[in-house]
Design a protein around this motif. Structure first.
Motif, mmCIF file in Angstrom:
data_model
loop_
_atom_site.group_PDB
_atom_site.id
_atom_site.type_symbol
_atom_site.label_atom_id
_atom_site.label_comp_id
_atom_site.label_asym_id
_atom_site.label_seq_id
_atom_site.Cartn_x
_atom_site.Cartn_y
_atom_site.Cartn_z
ATOM 1 N N MET A 39 -53.197 -37.686 17.168
ATOM 2 C CA MET A 39 -54.486 -37.238 17.672
ATOM 3 C C MET A 39 -54.711 -35.825 17.145
ATOM 4 S SD MET A 39 -55.800 -36.974 21.672
ATOM 5 C CE MET A 39 -54.529 -38.113 22.140
ATOM 6 N N LEU A 40 -55.897 -35.570 16.647
ATOM 7 C CA LEU A 40 -56.254 -34.257 16.122
ATOM 8 C C LEU A 40 -57.500 -33.782 16.853
ATOM 9 C CD1 LEU A 40 -55.846 -31.994 13.992
ATOM 10 C CD2 LEU A 40 -57.390 -33.301 12.508
ATOM 11 N N LEU A 41 -57.376 -32.674 17.549
ATOM 12 C CA LEU A 41 -58.489 -32.079 18.284
ATOM 13 C C LEU A 41 -58.770 -30.708 17.701
ATOM 14 C CD1 LEU A 41 -57.139 -32.825 21.879
ATOM 15 C CD2 LEU A 41 -58.630 -34.276 20.495
ATOM 16 N N ARG A 42 -59.990 -30.498 17.265
ATOM 17 C CA ARG A 42 -60.406 -29.180 16.753
ATOM 18 C C ARG A 42 -61.502 -28.680 17.676
ATOM 19 N NH1 ARG A 42 -58.793 -26.046 12.849
ATOM 20 N NH2 ARG A 42 -60.790 -25.904 11.851
ATOM 21 N N ASP A 43 -61.407 -27.416 18.018
ATOM 22 C CA ASP A 43 -62.420 -26.864 18.907
ATOM 23 C C ASP A 43 -62.473 -25.357 18.741
ATOM 24 O OD1 ASP A 43 -64.441 -26.923 20.765
ATOM 25 O OD2 ASP A 43 -63.182 -27.345 22.476
ATOM 26 N N LEU A 44 -63.425 -24.790 19.424
ATOM 27 C CA LEU A 44 -63.530 -23.339 19.491
ATOM 28 C C LEU A 44 -62.441 -22.820 20.424
ATOM 29 C CD1 LEU A 44 -67.371 -23.231 20.012
ATOM 30 C CD2 LEU A 44 -66.146 -22.736 17.884
ATOM 31 N N ARG A 45 -62.102 -21.540 20.281
ATOM 32 C CA ARG A 45 -61.163 -20.921 21.222
ATOM 33 C C ARG A 45 -61.768 -19.616 21.700
ATOM 34 N NH1 ARG A 45 -57.787 -16.880 18.499
ATOM 35 N NH2 ARG A 45 -58.151 -17.104 16.277
ATOM 36 N N ARG A 46 -61.499 -19.320 22.954
ATOM 37 C CA ARG A 46 -62.033 -18.098 23.541
ATOM 38 C C ARG A 46 -61.259 -16.893 23.018
ATOM 39 N NH1 ARG A 46 -61.453 -19.220 28.594
ATOM 40 N NH2 ARG A 46 -59.751 -17.818 29.079
ATOM 41 N N ILE A 47 -62.003 -15.899 22.612
ATOM 42 C CA ILE A 47 -61.461 -14.627 22.159
ATOM 43 C C ILE A 47 -61.852 -13.605 23.222
ATOM 44 C CG2 ILE A 47 -61.471 -12.909 20.307
ATOM 45 C CD1 ILE A 47 -60.537 -15.680 19.384
ATOM 46 N N PRO A 48 -60.860 -12.978 23.870
ATOM 47 C CA PRO A 48 -61.189 -12.090 25.001
ATOM 48 C C PRO A 48 -62.256 -11.038 24.711
ATOM 49 C CG PRO A 48 -58.850 -12.498 24.961
ATOM 50 C CD PRO A 48 -59.418 -13.125 23.708
ATOM 51 N N TRP A 49 -62.196 -10.372 23.570
ATOM 52 C CA TRP A 49 -63.168 -9.302 23.330
ATOM 53 C C TRP A 49 -64.585 -9.835 23.167
ATOM 54 C CZ3 TRP A 49 -65.964 -9.272 18.825
ATOM 55 C CH2 TRP A 49 -65.427 -9.960 17.739
ATOM 56 N N LEU A 50 -64.733 -11.111 22.772
ATOM 57 C CA LEU A 50 -66.082 -11.675 22.626
ATOM 58 C C LEU A 50 -66.777 -11.866 23.968
ATOM 59 C CD1 LEU A 50 -65.885 -14.368 19.824
ATOM 60 C CD2 LEU A 50 -67.246 -12.292 19.856
ATOM 61 N N THR A 51 -66.009 -11.999 25.024
ATOM 62 C CA THR A 51 -66.629 -12.198 26.334
ATOM 63 C C THR A 51 -67.384 -10.955 26.790
ATOM 64 O OG1 THR A 51 -64.636 -11.540 27.529
ATOM 65 C CG2 THR A 51 -64.880 -13.879 27.003
ATOM 66 N N TRP A 52 -67.100 -9.831 26.167
ATOM 67 C CA TRP A 52 -67.749 -8.580 26.556
ATOM 68 C C TRP A 52 -69.063 -8.329 25.822
ATOM 69 C CZ3 TRP A 52 -65.914 -6.339 30.745
ATOM 70 C CH2 TRP A 52 -64.619 -6.627 31.126
ATOM 71 N N LEU A 53 -69.325 -9.086 24.778
ATOM 72 C CA LEU A 53 -70.580 -8.880 24.053
ATOM 73 C C LEU A 53 -71.761 -9.311 24.924
ATOM 74 C CD1 LEU A 53 -69.709 -10.139 20.461
ATOM 75 C CD2 LEU A 53 -69.871 -7.788 21.260
ATOM 76 N N PRO A 54 -72.771 -8.472 25.057
ATOM 77 C CA PRO A 54 -73.890 -8.789 25.953
ATOM 78 C C PRO A 54 -74.928 -9.726 25.320
ATOM 79 C CG PRO A 54 -74.201 -6.628 25.001
ATOM 80 C CD PRO A 54 -72.865 -7.121 24.497
ATOM 81 N N LEU A 55 -74.564 -10.451 24.302
ATOM 82 C CA LEU A 55 -75.505 -11.342 23.620
ATOM 83 C C LEU A 55 -75.488 -12.726 24.253
ATOM 84 C CD1 LEU A 55 -74.543 -10.367 19.971
ATOM 85 C CD2 LEU A 55 -76.464 -9.491 21.311
#
Length: 103
Positions: A39-55
């Motif tokens: 089984m191969l699962l590709r996905d996005l991963r959360r990057i901690p510093w990106l959670t701080w961007l107000p966009l």
């Protein structure tokens, strides 16, 4: 065994961050994987510093909804009869590889 048979390869791309209970979904997919299958699962991963961007961009919202590599490893640890690897891929991706060792 279910009515749809067994599969040698199951792939999923960019959907895991949308799953309410990823471990349950992976267990269901694992149940239809043939012995020796992958089984191969590709996905996005959360990057901690990106959670701080107000966009409020759709891509950033998806990354914020994703898990970190460590969270995915913890969720999928001790998956029965499986070899599981989880790795970070640049820049915001992760790859999960699951190999069925027996059923």
């Amino acid at each position: 065994m279910n009515d749809i048979g067994r599969y040698d390869l199951i792939c999923s791309c960019f959907s895991m961050h949308e799953w309410k209970d990823p471990r349950r979904v992976v267990m269901q997919l694992r149940s239809i994987l043939a012995p020796g299958g992958s089984m191969l699962l590709r996905d996005l991963r959360r990057i901690p510093w990106l959670t701080w961007l107000p966009l409020r961009l759709p891509m950033l919202e998806s990354i914020r909804a994703s898990d970190t590599v460590e969270e995915v490893r913890k969720e999928l640890s001790r998956l029965p009869d499986s070899d599981v690897t989880v790795q970070a891929d640049a820049p915001f991706m992760l790859t999960v590889k699951i190999r069925a060792t027996g059923l």
